[in-house]
Write an enzyme that holds these catalytic residues in place. Structure first.
Site, PDB file in Angstrom:
ATOM      1  N   HIS A  40       0.839  -1.205   0.000  1.00 41.93           N
ATOM      2  CA  HIS A  40       0.000   0.000   0.000  1.00 41.93           C
ATOM      3  C   HIS A  40       0.871   1.251   0.000  1.00 41.93           C
ATOM      4  O   HIS A  40       0.562   2.236  -0.669  1.00 41.93           O
ATOM      5  CB  HIS A  40      -0.897   0.025   1.243  1.00 41.93           C
ATOM      6  N   GLU A 151      -1.793  -4.748  -8.995  1.00 47.10           N
ATOM      7  CA  GLU A 151      -2.041  -5.859  -9.938  1.00 47.10           C
ATOM      8  C   GLU A 151      -2.161  -7.199  -9.231  1.00 47.10           C
ATOM      9  O   GLU A 151      -2.467  -8.197  -9.860  1.00 47.10           O
ATOM     10  CB  GLU A 151      -0.919  -5.923 -10.976  1.00 47.10           C
ATOM     11  N   ASP A 153      -4.453  -8.070  -7.286  1.00 50.54           N
ATOM     12  CA  ASP A 153      -5.863  -8.390  -7.532  1.00 50.54           C
ATOM     13  C   ASP A 153      -6.137  -8.109  -9.007  1.00 50.54           C
ATOM     14  O   ASP A 153      -6.852  -7.163  -9.350  1.00 50.54           O
ATOM     15  CB  ASP A 153      -6.752  -7.550  -6.632  1.00 50.54           C
TER      16      ASP A 153
HETATM   17  O1  PAF Z   1      -8.474  -4.411  -3.100  1.00 49.77           O
HETATM   18  C1  PAF Z   1      -9.067  -4.022  -2.077  1.00 49.77           C
HETATM   19  O2  PAF Z   1      -8.462  -3.763  -1.021  1.00 49.77           O
HETATM   20  C2  PAF Z   1     -10.578  -3.855  -2.112  1.00 49.77           C
HETATM   21  O3  PAF Z   1     -11.167  -4.818  -2.928  1.00 49.77           O
HETATM   22  C3  PAF Z   1     -11.009  -2.434  -2.533  1.00 49.77           C
HETATM   23  C4  PAF Z   1     -10.564  -2.123  -3.948  1.00 49.77           C
HETATM   24  C5  PAF Z   1     -10.433  -1.406  -1.568  1.00 49.77           C
HETATM   25  C6  PAF Z   1     -12.533  -2.325  -2.496  1.00 49.77           C
HETATM   26  O4  PAF Z   1     -13.048  -2.552  -1.220  1.00 49.77           O
END
Ligand code: PAF
Length: 285
Positions: A40, A151, A153
């Site tokens: 993040h 990426e 996800d």
């Molecule tokens: O990838 C995530 O953390 C979640 O699916 C998101 C995009 C914040 C949506 O709740």
């Protein structure tokens, strides 16, 4: 380190967004569910290069979890998250409550086909509809010009790209390569569930993907190589392995043999922890 401004209502968020836009500043949204890790932080740092203002949202979205999934045990580490965001230089944290996101009478959900079908869409029914709905709301609430996703996800990223295109939402969707531990394990908030033995096995998810991708890139028939990859994952200690599939990068349809850029994606349990990962597969010629 100075504290990060925390915006908790749609009104406060929009007032801030309007003030930034009035100064000609572009807003980059990094949607998260908190439990922030290096991945993040890298997203926020990359977001800085895409616009003048970075907003990270933190909302553990109940509508994307199935009834037997880990919504209640999903890690919530808000103080540490806010400190991490302040350290990375995000301009604001947007923290809407569940009541703000889903007030009484809330009745709408985005209905999906296409890239949401198969893979996580099969094993997590309703998941992508929940993701698409909340991401659309977050984009509308923050008035984001750009929204940035990891990426890791990959299917989620494809779904969101499609939704934004189909619903004419005026935002650019950006993706960023997966951040990994030195042994290859993709960073994930769920890695903290792994015990010592599982943590030692976990990087095999990535190495088996890489080994399979190298063979698939030769243009051989995918099906036997995918079966071999599934067997390798099971032998390494994963189980159940929910899928190991090859998808076309453009259409996101299953690929029989690699002739154009594709993506190899997997989801597998290690003990009680569900891990996902994916790698690019590029044809050799
Ligand atoms: O990838 C995530 O953390 C979640 O699916 C998101 C995009 C914040 C949506 O709740």
């Amino acid at each position: 380190m100075s504290a990060i401004p925390v915006l908790e209502t749609i009104t406060a968020m929009r007032e801030q967004a309007d003030a930034w836009h009035a100064r000609g500043e572009q807003i980059v949204l990094v949607p998260t569910m908190g439990a922030l890790h290096e991945g993040h932080r890298a997203l926020v740092a990359h977001a800085r290069t895409l616009g003048q203002r970075v907003v990270a949202s933190i909302f553990v979205n109940p509508t994307q979890f199935g009834p037997t999934e880990d919504f209640s045990r999903y890690p919530r580490t808000i103080e540490a998250d806010l400190a991490a965001l302040a350290a990375t230089g995000a301009d604001a944290a947007y923290l809407p409550s569940a009541e703000i996101m889903y007030p009484p009478g809330f009745s709408s959900r985005i209905d999906l086909t296409g890239p949401s079908e198969g893979l996580c869409g099969d094993v997590r029914p309703g998941h992508f509809s929940g993701v698409a709905t909340v991401v659309t709301k977050l984009i509308n609430q923050t008035r984001a010009d750009v929204a940035l996703f990891g990426e890791k996800d990959f299917q989620q990223l494809q779904v969101i790209r499609r939704v934004v295109r189909d619903l004419d939402i005026p935002v650019s969707i950006a993706g960023m390569p997966t951040i990994r531990e030195s042994d290859g394990l993709a960073l994930s908030s769920r890695n903290r569930y792994l015990n010592k033995v599982e943590r030692d096995i976990a990087p095999r998810l990535h190495s088996i993907l890489v080994e399979s991708a190298a063979m698939l890139a030769d243009g051989r028939m995918a099906a036997p190589l995918l079966s071999k990859g599934m067997a390798a994952l099971e032998k390494a200690g994963f189980g159940p392995v929910q899928y190991l599939e090859l998808r076309d990068i453009e259409t996101f349809l299953p690929v029989i043999r690699v002739e154009r850029p594709a993506r190899l994606l997997t989801a597998a349990y290690l003990g009680t922890t569900r891990l996902i990962d994916n790698v690019a597969v590029l044809p050799k010629t």
